[in-house]
Design an enzyme around this catalytic site. Structure first.
Site, mmCIF file in Angstrom:
data_model
loop_
_atom_site.group_PDB
_atom_site.id
_atom_site.type_symbol
_atom_site.label_atom_id
_atom_site.label_comp_id
_atom_site.label_asym_id
_atom_site.label_seq_id
_atom_site.Cartn_x
_atom_site.Cartn_y
_atom_site.Cartn_z
ATOM 1 N N VAL A 122 20.255 25.506 -22.696
ATOM 2 C CA VAL A 122 19.494 26.294 -23.669
ATOM 3 C C VAL A 122 18.298 25.480 -24.125
ATOM 4 C CG1 VAL A 122 21.212 27.860 -24.634
ATOM 5 C CG2 VAL A 122 21.145 25.492 -25.399
ATOM 6 N N CYS A 127 19.154 18.065 -29.764
ATOM 7 C CA CYS A 127 18.637 18.005 -31.134
ATOM 8 C C CYS A 127 18.761 19.350 -31.830
ATOM 9 C CB CYS A 127 17.186 17.544 -31.115
ATOM 10 S SG CYS A 127 16.367 17.658 -32.710
ATOM 11 N N GLY A 360 28.614 7.095 -29.836
ATOM 12 C CA GLY A 360 27.301 7.005 -29.222
ATOM 13 C C GLY A 360 27.129 8.103 -28.181
ATOM 14 N N MET A 412 17.123 6.140 -28.480
ATOM 15 C CA MET A 412 17.728 7.469 -28.366
ATOM 16 C C MET A 412 17.533 8.293 -29.633
ATOM 17 S SD MET A 412 20.970 6.335 -26.051
ATOM 18 C CE MET A 412 21.530 7.902 -25.419
ATOM 19 N N HIS A 542 1.182 9.497 -59.266
ATOM 20 C CA HIS A 542 2.224 9.110 -60.222
ATOM 21 C C HIS A 542 2.693 10.351 -60.973
ATOM 22 C CE1 HIS A 542 4.403 6.780 -63.172
ATOM 23 N NE2 HIS A 542 3.852 7.531 -64.097
#
Lengths: 572, 482
Positions: A122, A127, A360, A412, A542
């Site tokens: 897809v 991500c 991982g 990565m 600020h």
């Protein structure tokens, strides 16, 4: 008015050769290199035409997307060799439509290349579908739950809220809807720009030749491999998708277990611990290294552990490997067998309700036909040089073949992949470009967030030792920041590692409210080579959180007096 | 962290720049840069201190040049933990940042003198380090006697005897597969450590027989507090109470409920009362009683009653007038360091309503006349019944009046509500035989009032003088109607 402007911009873009010759003659890039860190940002481009650059992109694309005939004649008119259009189907084919491929495709179109993208699964890749995007939806929920559950915090603000609760399916739907939305945005943006989306599994048949699906063969002048990665599951671990899961399953949030073990305490594990504890789970970390959060600057890691781990319903085992994980079945819980990482002696067996494997990610490079071009992967990664050019097993570079993103394993991260893709397109269109990976920021979206760019303190000190320069460290606390205190979120630290002799930033690490958004001032400074002595003069509104970095830069002690001259004031 | 301290850090010669190390023996000098030999010299010269020399005090370090006191963010180690040189022991928050503090010595953390969340001035002892286990008891005794604000958490920790899994069915025994180790969830382990519960002695009731946080709480005798209960809506700020009416605060922990008893959780109002009552324990209070003749007041009351004046209004007005002359009794001590003189005299009056207790406040009671005051009181009581009191109508009191006279109570004492300097407990007025100074007997109406006050700001003479003024007003009540 805008339209005419865009046309004039788009024309030179269609004549890459003559254009780049001028640019590369400059001693160094005078124009900031146009890197798009997360391709996701680009989805807007397909719809809006507010900025002139987007107009130029879509204009030039229409040229590309038009019939081949038109394209060829254009090429001829410009005197460009444009051999791609004549002898190849495309100028550029990208295998993999994740964020890396998407970023590369959009930039290629902008540079006037005829581009196709091959997707076997897809659009959006890990991500968008199984990673950064849906996890942000879950983390948005966890952040709010955390706030609503923190009676002390609410009371300090004078708020009264009765018991906060959540609907699991509602939370899961939010994550899923977000992924769907971003995916369609991504698809539409590519379609709108005229990128051909070729559906099917892509493989390299030979130089400049790609097979898509079973029997379609397309040719291209250049090929980018951007096939990404999949969750890495160490051997001995049986993933059943219900009680022993990877991030792919966890993001669907099909259940919220009472007690979940998370194997691995990097970004992924840490973010999920934030989600699960906010939703009421108890968490046990299993980490092979001696301390939690390896990879983070040790000082930041220590502080993060104090805030993100110790006060929460989390315990941990460090220095242990999970050698065998068995899913729950026959009325038995999930069992995790641990051995000592050093002595390899069995330590203990955990019994939990679920286990998330966050050890991982492994590159997804099988079946890419790399043997056809004599490329051997290293632990699955495709070897590349600093310009992402693929190196074959003899150590020679493979012409016209590049690899970006998780598949090359350099860094990565989604936005790193995108940046690498853009860097490749820059080279293809004649402008030499080497991506400075030390300028790529990274963020972990816990509450509060962690972000970093460049070197950690130990890395910087090691480098300093080798190269013989001095390293200094400056720190500021969020406790001193007005905006953070107004939000009652004073917990946090920003740390700057720099060279006091010339004011170069070596690394910046932030732990605190909106750290992920704050890091870009530092990463941009590294990318553009801005020195601290110049940054000290920059003005921050600020009260904002950005003043944390302002104070950080100001507290650095740089010996060099003169920086690059400040830009001449311009009359307005 | 600001520049001052960061530069300090970067120049520190220690291998790790992230923490500050220190710990000193009894030497009070700046601990940060002590070398060990330096410390030894100190010890050798101080013979008198020799007995205690193996127990070292851990001082609050000076983490920056501007730091005067520090707050303990967390103790990384617990009492009884073995410490080795260089290990982080405690996290201290200065005015600028949090920092880990390391120990210079091997030993055992014998006692935590300043618990998490509390502050101590730079240089004050925050914990005790013993060299051997034998000295732990000695160190604890020392910690307990270490006067000041140092509570001895060790002593305070309940002597936990894990309750047997009495009535609740024990987890089904699993097929014998040897001695099973106890499985406890992460939060259960944390709680066990916090409450010093031996997990191996707790029977787990969770899935697969695991020990859950609830099991630990039960073993430690804690009533589980559900996080994020709706915040108290009323009576949150000041719900004082007559001691007589105080429900016994905490029933003895871990005693099993008697058969046939029912457990009714607190309402929010009751929870607020309970919380305030517990808070009052931190205030050093004392009591002064005073007899007052009320014949004149009773006569006045008869006269003004038809005009709608209540006894409550009369007493409130009298108290307010007396307070105007003794502002210190109307003051409060908010931070333990200063007097807060209140500009207004707001008399809170305790009333029992719907099984709860609330204190509507008669604001500026010294300035309003009796009739207005009475009218105001009527409104407040109606609002209280309808639960419509606004926060400032029940939490703005500067002095509280509690009257149990209508029940025939002749005297009682009241608990001082947090944030106020004094509370007055009024008993019933009863005909009493009194002798005057000439020795003549007569029968007069006498009432006993008893004031509880915060002795940090109100001293005995202040209170006595206030009561004298109050009694004069009651005994000559004409001024009340003016």
């Amino acid at each position: 008015m805008q339209a005419s402007l865009s046309l004039s911009v788009s024309n030179p873009a269609a004549i890459p050769r003559s254009d780049h010759g001028f640019e590369s003659s400059l001693p160094f890039p005078s124009k900031p290199v146009n890197l798009r860190f997360c391709g996701l940002r680009k989805e807007a481009l397909g719809f809006s035409s507010t900025s002139s650059s987007s107009l130029s992109a879509s204009r030039s694309n229409r040229n590309v997307a038009g019939s081949k005939k038109v394209w060829a004649s254009l090429g001829g008119d410009n005197g460009s060799s444009s051999s791609a259009a004549k002898s190849f189907d495309y100028d550029l084919i990208i295998i993999g439509a994740g964020v890396g491929g998407h970023g590369a495709a959009l930039h290629a179109v902008e540079k006037g290349l005829k581009t196709a993208i091959v997707e076997g699964d897809v659009v959006g890749g890990t991500c968008v579908n199984r990673g950064c995007v849906p996890s942000k939806a879950l983390l948005a929920v966890s952040g709010r739950m955390r706030e609503l559950q923190n009676e002390h915090h609410l009371k300090a603000l004078g708020l009264q809220v009765s018991a906060a609760g959540y609907d699991r399916q509602g939370v899961a739907d939010h994550a899923n809807n977000l992924a769907t939305k971003i995916r369609s945005n991504l698809t539409n943006s590519m379609k709108a720009l005229g990128v051909d989306i070729l559906t099917g599994f892509g493989a390299v048949l030979g130089p400049q030749k790609v097979k898509v699906g079973k029997d379609t063969v397309v040719t291209a002048k250049d090929i980018i491999i951007a096939t990404g990665s999949v969750p890495f599951v160490p051997k001995g671990i049986e993933v059943d998708g219900k009680t022993v899961i990877t991030s792919d399953h966890a993001l669907k949030l099909e259940s919220v277990p009472d007690w979940i073990a998370i194997v691995g305490s990097g970004y992924i594990g840490l973010e999920f611990s934030d989600v699960y504890t906010a939703l009421g789970s108890e968490v046990t970390f299993v980490e092979a290294l001696d301390q939690l959060m390896p990879g983070f600057d040790p000082e930041i890691g220590k502080l993060a552990q104090r805030v993100l781990i110790n006060p929460r319903k989390i315990d941990y085992h460090t220095g242990v490997f999970a050698t065998k994980i068995t899913p729950a079945k026959d009325g038995k819980p999930v069992t995790i067998e641990l051995i000592d990482a050093k002595t390899k002696e069995p330590k203990e067996t955990l019994e939990v309700d679920a286990a998330l494997i966050a050890t991982g990610r492994a590159p997804f490079t099988n079946g890419l036909g790399l043997e056809n071009i004599n490329v051997a992967t290293q632990r699955g990664f495709i070897p590349v040089d600093e310009r992402m050019r693929v190196i074959d097993s003899n150590g020679d570079r493979v012409p016209h073949l590049f690899c970006i993103g998780d598949a090359n394993g350099k860094m990565m991260l989604a936005h790193a992949a995108s940046a690498q893709g853009i860097s490749v397109v820059e080279q293809l269109t004649g402008r030499d470009h080497v991506l400075n990976h030390l300028s790529i920021p990274a963020a972990c979206f816990t509450h509060p967030e962690i972000s970093m760019v460049g070197l950690t303190e130990p890395q910087a000190r090691e480098k300093a030792e080798l190269e013989g320069f001095e390293v200094a460290v400056a720190k500021t606390s969020f406790k001193a920041n007005t905006k953070a205190l107004a939000e009652n979120e004073g917990e946090g630290l920003a740390k700057l590692i720099y060279r006091p002799d010339n004011g170069e930033i070596l690394g910046v690490h932030i732990f605190g409210l909106h750290a992920a958004d704050l890091i870009h001032e530092a990463s941009n400074a590294i990318a553009l080579g801005t020195r601290i002595q110049d940054l000290k003069l920059a003005v921050h509104a600020h009260p904002t959180l950005s003043e944390v970095l302002d104070e950080l830069f100001k507290s650095a002690k740089v010996n060099a007096h003169v920086g690059s001259p400040v830009a001449e004031p311009v009359a307005v | 962290m600001a520049s001052a301290s960061s530069s300090l850090l970067t120049k520190m010669p220690t291998p790790s720049n992230t923490t500050i190390s220190f710990s000193a023996s009894l030497s009070p000098a700046l601990p940060l840069f002590h070398s060990q030999s330096h410390l030894r010299r100190h010890r050798r010269t101080g013979n008198a201190l020799r007995v205690q020399s193996k127990i070292r005090e851990i001082f609050m370090p000076a983490l920056s040049s501007t730091m005067t006191e520090g707050k303990i963010v967390s103790w990384i180690k617990s009492e009884g933990d073995l410490l080795s040189k260089g290990e982080s022991v405690v996290v201290v928050e200065s005015d600028k940042a949090d920092m880990d503090v390391e120990t210079f010595y091997d030993g055992i953390l014998a006692a935590i003198v300043v618990p998490e969340g509390e502050s101590a001035p730079v240089g004050a002892p925050i914990g005790l380090l013993a060299e051997t286990e034998d000295e732990i008891a000695e160190a604890k005794a020392k910690a307990a006697s270490a006067g000041s604000s140092a509570p001895a958490p060790a002593a305070a920790a309940p002597d936990v005897s894990p309750s047997p899994p009495a009535a609740s069915a024990p987890p089904p025994p699993r097929p014998a597969d040897g001695p099973r180790k106890t499985v406890a969830t992460p939060f259960a382990k944390k709680l066990a450590k916090q409450h010093k519960v031996d997990i191996s002695k707790v029977a787990g009731t969770g899935p697969f027989g695991r020990v859950t946080p609830g099991d630990i709480e039960a073993a430690a005798g804690i009533v589980s507090t559900k996080p994020n209960v709706a915040a108290p809506a009323v009576a949150a700020q000041s719900a004082p109470i007559a001691a007589a009416a105080t429900p016994k605060a905490a029933s003895a922990p871990s005693t099993p409920a008697l058969p046939g008893s029912t457990v009714v959780p607190f309402t929010t109002m009751q929870a607020a009362v309970s919380k305030n009552m517990l808070e009052s324990l931190s205030v050093p209070s004392f009591r002064v009683g005073y007899p007052i003749m009320t014949d004149a007041l009773d006569a006045l009351y008869e006269k003004v009653k038809p005009k709608g004046v209540t006894m409550t209004a009369l007493l409130a007005k009298a108290a307010a007038m007396a307070l105007a002359q003794h502002p210190v009794v109307n003051a409060s001590c908010k931070d333990g360091k200063s007097f807060t003189y209140n500009g207004n005299i707001n008399i809170a009056v305790a009333v029992a309503i719907n099984g709860g207790l609330i204190t509507p406040v008669l604001q500026d009671a010294d300035k309003l006349d009796l009739y207005l005051l009475s009218q105001k009181w009527k409104e407040l009581v109606e609002k209280a019944r309808a639960k419509q009191l606004q926060p400032n109508e029940y939490n703005s009191g500067t002095f509280t009046l509690s009257n149990l006279g209508m029940f025939g109570v002749d005297r009682f004492d009241a608990i001082l509500p947090p944030g106020q300097g004094a509370i007055m407990a009024v008993g019933a007025s009863k005909p009493t035989v009194v002798a005057d100074k000439d020795g003549f007997f007569s029968v007069k109406n006498k009432m006993l009032v008893n004031v509880t006050a915060d002795h940090r700001i109100v001293y005995g003479a202040d209170l006595a003088a206030f009561l004298q003024t109050f009694s004069k007003i009651i005994e000559n009540p004409e001024s009340l109607t003016m």
